[in-house]
Design an enzyme around this catalytic site. Structure first.
Site, PDB file in Angstrom:
ATOM      1  N   TYR A  17       0.813  -1.208   0.000  1.00  0.00           N
ATOM      2  CA  TYR A  17       0.000   0.000   0.000  1.00  0.00           C
ATOM      3  C   TYR A  17       0.853   1.267   0.000  1.00  0.00           C
ATOM      4  CZ  TYR A  17      -3.500  -3.441   1.555  1.00  0.00           C
ATOM      5  OH  TYR A  17      -4.307  -4.546   1.673  1.00  0.00           O
ATOM      6  N   HIS A  76       0.698 -12.186   1.879  1.00  0.00           N
ATOM      7  CA  HIS A  76      -0.181 -11.345   1.068  1.00  0.00           C
ATOM      8  C   HIS A  76      -0.461 -11.938  -0.314  1.00  0.00           C
ATOM      9  CE1 HIS A  76      -1.165  -6.836   0.097  1.00  0.00           C
ATOM     10  NE2 HIS A  76      -2.176  -7.652  -0.141  1.00  0.00           N
TER      11      HIS A  76
END
Length: 344
Positions: A55, A121
């Site tokens: 992010y 992830h």
């Protein structure tokens, strides 16, 4: 009235039934908005925050925000295996050393001493499941033993791949983060809940707006939903406006009212967004809005709209293209070197 805190599965964590998704801060250049949102959320009793190296600026901004806030005031999760880069070939690395370095960097950037949860992830993008089983998860287990993380998690879009990894792993997986699978357009997460309960794996739900699909603005250009799904969502959003409400209100209410799901991550870029979300979470929606919700579920989403496999195909197509370009450049350089007359 503060938000209810739920015990997360078999863990010892007590987290609010809604959490702040740190992806909302990825494009912010400074911590002003993030600070306002996080401080306001904590004041309301929201104690769970999620982020990731993927992010972009999120971990750095949250590190600035969390500095000075007592560590027992929040539960923080981050991720490993995926990072932000302009080079697509650097997006994923599930090797032991990379996972270890990623965890260390997240703790340092966030300034939080340890991560309550670390998720591997988007596991569907691993080149093989073997690298997850033999490198990524053992690295996370070693980090857990070292006190760097409290609980091991995995995240991804395909539920079957999450389940498969749990079944095959010798490393105990404590938590799964599933996104876009308990929304107005897709409730397939419900079919997997019993499996996760049987394997003592806690579930975190994320993205009630289906990554922008269920909003008045519509999904971003990169969204993997099929054209018919985007059309259905657009019509549903228009119907909600015509009826005097918004699809965002109904989507958030729907995704946060399944008793078997203990928490849902919601992105809030500003305190104005946070206040709107808190209003729905605290006060619910009207009876008229519940009828509108039932109508759009029946009229536009009477079957599950998913995009499983589409994102993976897009990724591997781009990777092949970049590798082909690199290969062509290599051979051009080789030919140029061969053609050069050597010095005597």
């Amino acid at each position: 009235m503060a938000f209810k805190h739920n015990k997360l599965g078999k863990t010892k964590l007590a987290i609010s039934n809604v959490g702040i998704g740190g992806a909302a801060f990825m494009l912010h250049e400074n911590s002003k908005n993030a600070k306002e949102v996080i401080h306001a959320a904590i004041k309301e009793g929201v104690n769970y925050i999620d982020t990731s190296p993927w992010y972009k600026n999120s971990e750095r901004l949250l590190g600035d925000v969390l500095h000075g806030i007592s560590r027992n005031k929040y539960v923080i999760s981050s991720k490993c295996g995926r990072k932000y880069s302009d080079d697509i070939l650097e997006w994923f690395d599930f090797s032991y050393d990379s996972i270890t370095t990623s965890i260390d960097n997240s703790i340092k950037t966030l300034g939080c001493k340890y991560l309550d949860i670390c998720f591997c992830h988007d596991i569907e993008f691993a080149p093989t499941i073997d690298v997850l089983l033999s490198e990524a998860l053992p690295a996370m287990q070693d980090a857990k033993k070292a006190g760097k993380i409290k609980y091991i998690g995995i995240s991804g879009y395909p539920l079957d791949k999450l389940k498969q990894l749990i079944e095959l792993s010798d490393t105990k997986i404590d938590v799964v983060l599933s996104y876009c699978h308990y929304t107005l357009n897709d409730t397939t997460l419900l079919d997997a809940l019993d499996f996760f309960v049987e394997h003592d794996v806690a579930v975190i739900n994320a993205s009630p707006f289906a990554m922008g699909l269920l909003t008045n603005n519509g999904p971003p250009s990169w969204h993997s939903a099929k054209p018919e799904t985007k059309e259905a969502a657009s019509k549903a959003a228009e119907y909600c406006k015509d009826q005097g409400t918004s699809i965002e209100r109904l989507a958030l209410y729907f995704s946060t009212n399944e008793p078997r799901i203990q928490t849902t991550l919601v992105g809030c870029q500003t305190t104005a967004e946070l206040k709107k979300n808190i209003d729905v979470l605290r006060n619910g929606i009207s009876q008229d809005e519940k009828l509108i919700l039932a109508t759009i579920r029946e009229k536009y989403f009477n079957e599950n709209h998913t995009w499983e496999g589409i994102g993976e195909d897009k990724y591997w197509t781009k990777v092949k293209k970049e590798m082909d370009k690199a290969s062509q450049l290599y051979w051009k350089m080789q030919n140029a070197t061969t053609a050069t007359t050597p010095y005597n």
